[in-house]
Write a protein that holds these residues in place. Structure first.
Motif, short mmCIF file in Angstrom:
data_model
loop_
_atom_site.label_atom_id
_atom_site.label_comp_id
_atom_site.label_asym_id
_atom_site.label_seq_id
_atom_site.Cartn_x
_atom_site.Cartn_y
_atom_site.Cartn_z
N GLU A 1 0.83 -1.21 0.00
CA GLU A 1 0.00 0.00 0.00
C GLU A 1 0.86 1.26 0.00
O GLU A 1 0.54 2.25 -0.66
CB GLU A 1 -0.93 0.01 1.23
CG GLU A 1 -2.11 -0.93 1.10
CD GLU A 1 -2.81 -1.17 2.43
OE1 GLU A 1 -2.56 -0.40 3.38
OE2 GLU A 1 -3.58 -2.13 2.52
N LYS B 1 4.32 -1.45 -14.65
CA LYS B 1 4.26 -1.44 -16.12
C LYS B 1 3.24 -0.42 -16.62
O LYS B 1 3.28 -0.01 -17.76
CB LYS B 1 3.92 -2.84 -16.64
CG LYS B 1 5.15 -3.73 -16.60
CD LYS B 1 4.88 -5.12 -17.13
CE LYS B 1 6.17 -5.94 -17.04
NZ LYS B 1 5.94 -7.30 -16.63
N LYS B 2 2.31 -0.03 -15.75
CA LYS B 2 1.28 0.95 -16.16
C LYS B 2 1.82 2.38 -16.13
O LYS B 2 1.22 3.28 -16.69
CB LYS B 2 0.07 0.86 -15.22
CG LYS B 2 -0.70 -0.44 -15.33
CD LYS B 2 -1.83 -0.45 -14.31
CE LYS B 2 -2.41 -1.84 -14.14
NZ LYS B 2 -3.22 -1.93 -12.91
N LYS C 1 3.05 -5.55 -12.23
CA LYS C 1 1.91 -5.19 -13.10
C LYS C 1 1.61 -3.70 -12.99
O LYS C 1 1.33 -3.04 -13.99
CB LYS C 1 0.66 -5.98 -12.67
CG LYS C 1 0.69 -7.44 -13.10
CD LYS C 1 -0.55 -8.17 -12.63
CE LYS C 1 -0.43 -9.66 -12.93
NZ LYS C 1 -1.37 -10.46 -12.14
N GLU C 2 1.69 -3.17 -11.77
CA GLU C 2 1.39 -1.75 -11.57
C GLU C 2 2.50 -0.85 -12.13
O GLU C 2 2.22 0.20 -12.70
CB GLU C 2 1.18 -1.47 -10.08
CG GLU C 2 -0.08 -2.17 -9.58
CD GLU C 2 -0.44 -1.81 -8.16
OE1 GLU C 2 -0.10 -0.71 -7.72
OE2 GLU C 2 -1.08 -2.64 -7.50
N ARG D 1 2.12 1.76 -3.45
CA ARG D 1 1.06 2.26 -4.33
C ARG D 1 0.81 3.75 -4.09
O ARG D 1 0.54 4.50 -5.02
CB ARG D 1 -0.25 1.49 -4.06
CG ARG D 1 -0.25 0.09 -4.66
CD ARG D 1 -1.59 -0.58 -4.41
NE ARG D 1 -1.62 -1.89 -5.03
CZ ARG D 1 -2.06 -2.99 -4.42
NH1 ARG D 1 -2.49 -2.93 -3.18
NH2 ARG D 1 -2.07 -4.14 -5.05
N GLN E 1 2.33 -8.48 -8.28
CA GLN E 1 1.35 -7.40 -8.30
C GLN E 1 2.00 -6.06 -8.60
O GLN E 1 1.52 -5.28 -9.42
CB GLN E 1 0.65 -7.30 -6.94
CG GLN E 1 -0.60 -8.14 -6.82
CD GLN E 1 -1.24 -7.87 -5.46
OE1 GLN E 1 -0.78 -8.40 -4.46
NE2 GLN E 1 -2.28 -7.06 -5.44
N LEU E 2 3.13 -5.82 -7.92
CA LEU E 2 3.83 -4.55 -8.09
C LEU E 2 4.32 -4.38 -9.53
O LEU E 2 4.19 -3.30 -10.11
CB LEU E 2 5.01 -4.45 -7.11
CG LEU E 2 5.79 -3.14 -7.15
CD1 LEU E 2 4.92 -1.96 -6.73
CD2 LEU E 2 7.01 -3.22 -6.25
#
Length: 203
Positions: free
Chosen positions: A8, A188-189, A185-186, A11, A182-183
């Motif tokens: 979190e 790459k955005k 994937k984020e 993020r 998960q990280l």
């Protein structure tokens, strides 16, 4: 209030990205002013380096502290580096992860494998390297396990020795593998600048 999980915090951090020299560089700025800079291999997604920086007492930026990757010389690029050098035969401790494990390498350790023992100190939350000839001793923590508040597992730890280098491997727990996936994937955005003149603050 519950402490936000590490994922979190990542993020919530302000992030900039830069793709350069086959590496994806991510710069994080946390709410408390701390900065983290990571570099990943573009092809494999493997973490190449991670550095931290905090504000100093006067509010300026402090020095980068290397957590993963080649240690940087504090005197690099100055005249003093020609005059004051650590002996090239001193042991060099560095962390170099793989996709599935945390890994440390200690160069310039010429003793045979049977001299070393590597153990987990659960209460102190660290690993300890000892030698039977009393020539080398080191305690080191695994910050990733601390950040995810996971226990140390002696069964995950192993080591080998080759070419005067002690290689210590700690298998990443499934919780960290899942969080890293998960990280990725984020990350790459995030729209990345593709040149050296982006606004990424990594060195």
């Amino acid at each position: 209030m519950a402490v936000p999980s590490w994922l979190e915090r990542l993020r919530a951090a302000s992030k900039t990205a830069l793709v350069q020299d086959g590496k994806r560089k991510i710069h994080y700025l946390f709410g408390d002013g701390k900065e983290m800079a990571e570099e990943y291999d573009v092809k494999t997604g493997q973490l190449v380096s991670r550095k931290w920086r905090e504000k100093n007492t006067l509010g300026g930026s402090g020095k980068w502290q290397v957590e993963v990757g080649e240690p940087t010389s504090p005197l690099l690029g100055t005249l003093e580096s020609e005059l004051i050098k650590e002996s090239s035969s001193n042991p060099v401790f560095m962390r170099k992860d793989t996709l599935t494990s945390f890994q440390w390498r200690i160069r310039n350790l010429p003793y045979p494998k049977e001299v070393y023992s590597v153990s987990v100190e659960k209460e102190q939350r660290c690993c300890v390297i000892r030698t039977t000839n009393k020539k080398y001793y080191k305690k080191f923590s695994i910050p990733d396990l601390d950040r995810y508040q996971l226990p140390l597992d002696a069964a995950a730890l192993s080591f080998t020795h080759a070419n005067n280098t002690l290689i210590i491997t700690y298998q990443k727990p499934k919780e960290i593998l899942a969080a890293e996936e998960q990280l990725q994937k984020e990350l790459k955005k995030i729209k990345a600048a593709n040149s050296g003149d982006g606004d990424c603050k990594t060195q």
